[in-house]
Scaffold this active site. Structure first.
Site, short mmCIF file in Angstrom:
data_model
loop_
_atom_site.label_atom_id
_atom_site.label_comp_id
_atom_site.label_asym_id
_atom_site.label_seq_id
_atom_site.Cartn_x
_atom_site.Cartn_y
_atom_site.Cartn_z
N HIS A 293 0.85 -1.19 0.00
CA HIS A 293 0.00 0.00 0.00
C HIS A 293 0.89 1.24 0.00
CE1 HIS A 293 -3.16 2.84 0.98
NE2 HIS A 293 -4.04 1.87 0.88
N ARG A 316 -6.92 10.03 -0.32
CA ARG A 316 -6.55 10.47 -1.68
C ARG A 316 -7.80 10.59 -2.55
NH1 ARG A 316 -3.59 6.44 -4.07
NH2 ARG A 316 -3.69 5.05 -2.29
#
Length: 512
Positions: A293, A316
């Protein structure tokens, strides 16, 4: 990927989406067709009391248990940790579903979940082999049951009204609640609470399954050890939902991905459980496909901790941007996890042990308002802080202004980002005093796409492709669904879909 392949994926996506819509209109959503069975009378059940064994208490195990208990099957769930929930309880970005009534735009307009999943997976679906056809069936199940998943959870009282678009997705489809409770915790706690009210359900925590055993060619029991150290056996068909091996740094991870040695992880250190199944003949698939990740928090109070807390993909998706230590953007933050991770690891290394990079995740007030349930927690934990933009330096100020021009539609984003979530800071408002929220992030081993081979019925397959009778697998312990990259929000969905399927197949197996 060829134009013909893309057109084929779009056609398949349309077919799956339209099939899902039809099923919803026929009112099958509360109990999807693949989960429907005939049930014998309660009197017969009481005289033929049968038990199913579930190993692992994440969403896959809980979904299977809920399905079995609803059909009056006695369930004993064995969990090695002191508390139930597995990694599912930590899931923070949400759960995918499409099409659903909560998604923005015209009703049922999201028809591309299937093609997004295939595209994200990389080269895994590039040939026309039998293995690819099996993979496609798994993805078809994942996508086609996703809207029913959201309906099922909402009817159980889980709030999933907010929808975000995450990296690698072409449409907002990742559902979460509007309150302070993260989606993974909300889903897991709701199911655990409901199951504990049933006399048919028993959970034993702190119990490690050491062997899955066969008799007459069929799996019929497990051997396990609890905190008292006594070796015990439990008889019945077995559903394995024990998760992946991302925390098995010195075992399976070292075997299949030695290049990731020294990386931090979002998982606690514990051995992978796939060997339980390979010992009875299960074959493995995609074991080298490990998802790193791109955004795990580097805690300033414990800089060199090898275990990191995940910075949710949602940050995000809602508008957050990534800056290098020089204050520059270096990647389209809405790309897949693999693309973003590769961009981060191309930057100079920050620390060697563990391997971590110096990247800033930057959010504005608009993102904060729409992700406050997450960000308040991160701020409380000291993983993020609120500051003036000037504290990030002159280059960061220029970069953020350029980003604002793109988010406002005044310029095209040079890195190709087209979706900016809820970022609201305007170009003419950017100054050194602009309020931003910042946290340092680094890539960390997060999820393993590989595992034992299953078919669309969650049956575990041997080296010849035949099912091993009496055993099923669901969730991260299984491979073949995600290929080389998993879309954010699809882990919980995979657990729900194949956990429910496994439960339904055990009901059939017990011939009720």
């Amino acid at each position: 990927m060829s134009r013909r392949k893309i057109l084929t994926l779009i056609c398949i996506s349309l077919f799956i989406a339209l099939s899902s819509i039809l099923l919803r209109q026929l009112n099958f959503t509360s109990s999807p067709p693949s989960f429907s069975f005939q049930t014998k009378s309660k009197a017969k059940m009481s005289s033929e009391a049968k038990i199913a064994i579930i190993v692992g208490s994440g969403l896959a195990g809980l979904s299977a248990a809920s399905t079995l208990v609803a059909k009056e099957i006695h369930v004993t769930l064995l969990e090695r940790s002191p508390k139930p929930g597995g990694n599912s309880i930590k899931a923070s970005s949400g759960i995918n579903g499409a099409p659903t009534k909560f998604q923005p735009g015209p009703p049922f307009s999201d028809l591309f979940f299937y093609s997004d999943t295939i595209t994200s997976s990389g080269v895994a679906f590039s040939s026309s082999s039998g293995e690819d056809r099996r993979r496609e069936k798994l993805v078809g199940k994942l996508v086609n049951e996703s809207s029913g998943c959201i309906d099922w959870l909402v009817k159980k009282g889980v709030d999933l009204r907010l929808v975000a678009q995450l990296g690698g997705h072409s449409f907002p489809r990742t559902h979460r609640g509007a309150g302070k409770t993260p989606p993974g915790f909300s889903i897991v706690s709701t199911l655990v609470k409901e199951l504990k009210t049933s006399p048919l359900f028993t959970i034993q925590t702190g119990c490690v399954v050491t062997r899955i055993l066969k008799e007459g060619g069929k799996v019929d029991r497990v051997e396990f050890v609890c905190e008292d150290g006594e070796k015990k056996e439990l008889r019945g068909p077995v559903i394995v939902a024990t998760g992946g091996f991302a925390g098995d740094a010195n075992g399976l991870l070292a075997t299949y991905r030695p290049d990731l040695a020294g990386y931090p992880s979002t998982n606690d250190a514990r051995p992978g459980s796939q060997p339980l199944l390979t010992e009875i003949g299960a074959q493995l698939l995609d074991m080298a496909e490990v998802q790193v990740h791109p955004t795990a928090f580097v805690d300033p109070k414990d800089l060199l901790s090898p275990v990191k807390f995940l910075a949710a993909e949602l940050l995000r998706g809602e508008g957050g941007l990534l800056l290098s230590d020089k204050g520059r953007r270096f990647v389209n933050e809405m790309q897949t996890r693999k693309v973003v991770t590769d961009a981060v690891t191309a930057l100079p290394l920050g620390e060697e042990t563990p391997k971590q990079w110096d990247v800033q995740l930057v959010l504005d007030e608009g993102v904060y308002k729409n992700a406050s349930s997450h960000m308040d927690f991160y701020i409380f934990k000291g993983l993020m802080h609120k500051c003036a933009l000037s504290e990030l330096g002159e280059e960061a100020l220029r970069t953020v202004k350029q980003y604002c021009l793109a988010s406002a539609g005044e310029e095209e984003d040079k890195l190709g980002r087209t979706y900016f979530g809820h970022w609201e800071l305007k170009p003419d408002e950017v100054s050194g005093g602009s309020v931003v929220y910042v946290g340092r992030v680094t890539p960390a081993v997060h999820f393993t796409m590989g595992g034992v081979v299953i078919n669309e019925k969650s049956e575990v397959l041997d080296a010849s492709g035949e099912k091993i009778e009496g055993v099923w697998a669901a969730g991260e312990v299984a491979g073949g669904v995600h290929g080389g990259n998993r879309l954010g929000g699809s882990s919980l969905l995979e657990c729900y879909v194949f956990g429910r399927i496994a439960g339904s197949e055990v009901v059939r197996y017990l011939d009720l």
